[in-house]
Write an enzyme that holds these catalytic residues in place. Structure first.
Site, PDB file in Angstrom:
ATOM      1  N   ASP A  65       0.213  -1.248  -0.486  1.00 33.93           N
ATOM      2  CA  ASP A  65       0.199   0.102  -0.354  1.00 33.93           C
ATOM      3  C   ASP A  65       0.931   1.744   0.391  1.00 33.93           C
ATOM      4  OD1 ASP A  65      -2.510   1.620   0.815  1.00 33.93           O
ATOM      5  OD2 ASP A  65      -3.116  -0.594   1.043  1.00 33.93           O
ATOM      6  N   ASP A  99      -3.205   5.019  -2.483  1.00 38.85           N
ATOM      7  CA  ASP A  99      -3.982   5.386  -1.606  1.00 38.85           C
ATOM      8  C   ASP A  99      -4.529   6.538  -1.885  1.00 38.85           C
ATOM      9  OD1 ASP A  99      -5.721   4.471   0.977  1.00 38.85           O
ATOM     10  OD2 ASP A  99      -4.652   6.435   1.424  1.00 38.85           O
ATOM     11  N   GLU A 157      -6.314   3.532  -6.066  1.00 37.18           N
ATOM     12  CA  GLU A 157      -7.428   3.647  -5.639  1.00 37.18           C
ATOM     13  C   GLU A 157      -8.174   5.388  -5.253  1.00 37.18           C
ATOM     14  OE1 GLU A 157     -10.156   3.609  -1.360  1.00 37.18           O
ATOM     15  OE2 GLU A 157      -8.449   4.859  -1.404  1.00 37.18           O
ATOM     16  N   HIS A 195     -10.979  -4.299   2.680  1.00 36.12           N
ATOM     17  CA  HIS A 195     -11.497  -3.557   3.539  1.00 36.12           C
ATOM     18  C   HIS A 195     -12.426  -2.381   4.304  1.00 36.12           C
ATOM     19  CE1 HIS A 195      -8.990  -1.162   1.997  1.00 36.12           C
ATOM     20  NE2 HIS A 195      -8.673  -0.046   3.259  1.00 36.12           N
ATOM     21  N   ASP A 196     -12.393  -1.779   3.325  1.00 34.49           N
ATOM     22  CA  ASP A 196     -13.336  -0.400   3.834  1.00 34.49           C
ATOM     23  C   ASP A 196     -15.385  -0.714   3.302  1.00 34.49           C
ATOM     24  OD1 ASP A 196     -10.895   1.280   4.157  1.00 34.49           O
ATOM     25  OD2 ASP A 196     -11.526   1.210   2.457  1.00 34.49           O
TER      26      ASP A 196
HETATM   27  O1  TEU Z   1      -9.814   5.325   1.944  1.00 31.08           O
HETATM   28  C1  TEU Z   1     -10.571   5.791   0.814  1.00 31.08           C
HETATM   29  C2  TEU Z   1     -12.110   6.194   0.363  1.00 31.08           C
HETATM   30  O2  TEU Z   1     -12.617   7.161  -0.170  1.00 31.08           O
HETATM   31  C3  TEU Z   1     -12.835   5.333   1.069  1.00 31.08           C
HETATM   32  O3  TEU Z   1     -12.540   4.460   0.754  1.00 31.08           O
HETATM   33  C4  TEU Z   1     -12.635   5.507   2.379  1.00 31.08           C
HETATM   34  O4  TEU Z   1     -11.774   4.754   3.178  1.00 31.08           O
HETATM   35  C5  TEU Z   1     -14.673   5.180   3.673  1.00 31.08           C
HETATM   36  O5  TEU Z   1     -14.155   4.241   3.482  1.00 31.08           O
HETATM   37  C6  TEU Z   1     -15.789   5.493   2.513  1.00 31.08           C
HETATM   38  O6  TEU Z   1     -16.629   4.693   3.116  1.00 31.08           O
HETATM   39  C7  TEU Z   1      -8.627   4.597   1.257  1.00 31.08           C
HETATM   40  C8  TEU Z   1      -8.327   3.656   2.211  1.00 31.08           C
HETATM   41  O7  TEU Z   1      -8.699   2.628   1.549  1.00 31.08           O
HETATM   42  C9  TEU Z   1      -8.738   3.606   3.566  1.00 31.08           C
HETATM   43  O8  TEU Z   1      -8.954   2.398   4.463  1.00 31.08           O
HETATM   44  C10 TEU Z   1      -8.517   5.476   4.510  1.00 31.08           C
HETATM   45  O9  TEU Z   1      -9.391   5.087   6.022  1.00 31.08           O
HETATM   46  C11 TEU Z   1      -8.424   6.359   3.517  1.00 31.08           C
HETATM   47  O10 TEU Z   1      -7.947   5.640   2.554  1.00 31.08           O
HETATM   48  C12 TEU Z   1      -7.665   7.057   4.332  1.00 31.08           C
HETATM   49  O11 TEU Z   1      -6.013   6.632   3.834  1.00 31.08           O
END
Ligand code: TEU
Ligand code: CA
Length: 548
Positions: A97, A198, A248, A321-322
């Protein structure tokens, strides 16, 4: 440039919840190493490892305080190197990541930057003067509230698009970019095989969004200098290594993806788009219990399939994971039979599209959402902040409504420990796990599924084998059938020689297929023992048929 990214099947490991290797209740790198053979047996050939860098413990590792150190809870740099070697010895690549939109406020750069207005690193972050004594403008954090936080040392505000402890870097400062590229080369020289980047579409922030006028509240994604920076990163770093990259990029339409993920190789290999994750949103964004409308879901995914075909490359995912667990969200976890069938159906539907599939730990077992009882159980800054704002400050949702929303969409669902076996704590740890194990681990676990040819796990293995044997899965074009149908998701993949027909029932009631979508050719895979009627799909049924 090689295109092994097209052949890749990625397994995503959230190390904190994967396997505890030293008995402290938290997953770690030694734990991942113990489970490499499991990932290999699944058929995946790439591992995406969520952040394992030194961090300040606020956002699951996405608040990095030192990019060149492994966080003590995950192990040491020696552990990391041993893991990389052990993975490579098995033909598994490791993608790390890359979190460079922001750093932790504990990062050395930020600690200097905040000191005074004339500090040499002041420009590494986004600082603005107050507007009429308050925040510079109305920009909001993804994690609720203002995106600006006042810093006592200078009385100015710094930008944080996520948690308060995650300060946004200023990519317009060339020394930030050089520092990031240096760090990337440092990891790549260690032999890692790529990066998952990210929120990478936030780095080229438009200046207008950051004006201290008390008003601005515009979208900061895909800003005017975005592609300039990605192309520079590609020139300076990516193009010099044989690696895989995935950005992402929430809030990004296919037209933008044609640039980010163009097959000309000038930027990234692919991106994670979010449109299919947004079809079940509601008045308060993701905090809803809505079910996705199938025609909408199909329209989104079909648009990405056709818009990128031959020009750019898709990533394919339901889970990470989100996100909530896909079987609970798009399928059914109501009873065991529905869970097993619908988990397989979702897998077939996704894996037969064009693109690189991503499997999130436990998805291959059909792991479900977690029955969280109260907000005190949440370990997620996003859910906790949203609770404070929507329930306590603004009274827009009752505690019951918000708990229901968190249970159906919250990120904690994805982060309960991996369910390895029916032993204590699902075989994840001998200690008290950092987050509760889903009580259903007694029936849903890897050990139970490994020997069972009808398990969800065996089905994922079969899907991956099928991909390896049939080039049409990689190269074929995509045609959506029955676009308006509320139950059936059916499509064909065709490469001129072969046609794959994929037909999925997204409901627990029988569904009629039209002539085109009706079963024909040779059955490669399905989730029922018997062939069934050609023109009818049973509850949660999926079929993959090949015509030569
Ligand atoms: O996620 C960014 C994002 O835009 C979303 O998925 C957000 O975290 C949220 O879940 C929306 O509901 C990335 C990472 O995958 C996430 O785990 C981090 O918290 C975020 O960036 C910040 O670094
Ligand atoms: Ca541990």
């Amino acid at each position: 440039m090689s295109d092994w990214f097209k052949q890749a099947v990625v397994y995503q490991v959230y190390p904190k919840s994967f396997q505890d290797g030293n008995g402290d209740g938290m997953g770690d790198l030694r734990g991942v190493m113990q489970r490499l053979d499991y990932i290999k047996a699944l058929g995946a050939n790439v591992i995406w490892l969520n952040p394992v860098y030194e961090n300040s413990g606020v956002d699951g590792g996405y608040d990095i305080s030192d990019y060149r150190k492994i966080a003590p809870e995950f192990g040491t740099m020696e552990d990391f190197e041993a893991l990389l070697e052990a993975a490579h010895a098995r033909g598994l690549r490791i993608v790390m990541d890359l979190v460079v939109n922001h750093t932790s406020t504990e990062h050395a750069w930020f600690r200097e930057s905040r000191r005074d207005k004339t500090n040499d690193k002041r420009s590494f972050y986004v600082w603005r003067a107050p507007f009429e004594g308050g925040a510079p403008n109305r920009l909001r954090s993804v994690f609720s509230g203002s995106a600006w936080r006042k810093d006592e040392a200078t009385g100015e505000y710094y930008l944080h698009m996520f948690a308060n402890e995650q300060a946004d870097l200023n990519w317009h400062e060339p020394r930030v970019r050089e520092g990031v590229y240096d760090m990337m080369r440092w990891w790549l020289d260690k032999g890692i095989d790529g990066f998952r980047m990210d929120v990478i579409n936030m780095i080229g922030k438009p200046e207008e969004a950051l004006i201290a006028d008390g008003r601005a509240e515009m979208d900061i994604c895909n800003g005017p200098r975005e592609h300039e920076y990605i192309r520079e990163m590609n020139r300076e770093v990516l193009s010099r290594y044989d690696i895989m990259t995935v950005g992402e990029t929430a809030g990004t339409p296919p037209e933008e993806a044609l640039r980010y993920a163009s097959l000309d190789g000038g930027e990234l290999n692919m991106i994670f788009q979010f449109e299919h994750m947004e079809v079940d949103g509601g008045r308060f964004g993701k905090w809803s219990t809505n079910r996705a409308s199938l025609p909408k879901l199909k329209a989104v995914l079909a648009r990405w399939q056709t818009a990128l075909h031959g020009k750019a490359w898709n990533s394919l995912y339901w889970d990470n994971h989100d996100q909530a667990r896909c079987v609970s969200r798009f399928g059914s976890d109501r009873d065991e039979a529905s869970r097993v069938r619908s988990a397989k159906m979702l897998a077939a539907c996704l894996h037969m599209m064009q693109g690189t599939p991503y499997i999130y730990q436990g998805e291959e077992l059909g792991m479900t959402n977690y029955p969280m009882r109260s907000i005190e159980e949440s370990r997620d800054v996003e859910a906790i902040n949203a609770w404070h704002e929507l329930v306590e400050e603004m009274h827009l949702l009752t505690p019951q409504e918000m708990m229901e929303a968190i249970r159906s969409k919250g990120r904690d669902n994805a982060r309960t420990p991996m369910q390895w076996s029916a032993e204590a704590n699902a075989g994840f740890t001998a200690a008290q796990p950092w987050m509760p194990v889903n009580p259903n681990y007694v029936t849903i676990n890897a050990a139970q599924q490994e020997g069972d040819p009808d398990s969800v796990l065996s089905f994922y293995k079969a899907l991956i084998r099928l991909r390896r044997k049939n080039p049409v899965v990689i190269d074929g074009d995509f045609t959506l059938l029955m676009p308006e149908d509320e139950q059936v998701f059916a499509y064909t993949r065709c490469d001129g020689k072969h046609t794959l027909l994929v037909a999925c029932n997204f409901s627990d009631a029988p569904a009629k297929l039209d002539v085109q979508a009706a079963s024909r050719g040779k059955r490669l895979l399905g989730n029922y023992q018997s062939a069934g009627e050609a023109d009818t799909l049973r509850a949660w049924e999926c079929r993959i048929d090949l015509t030569e």
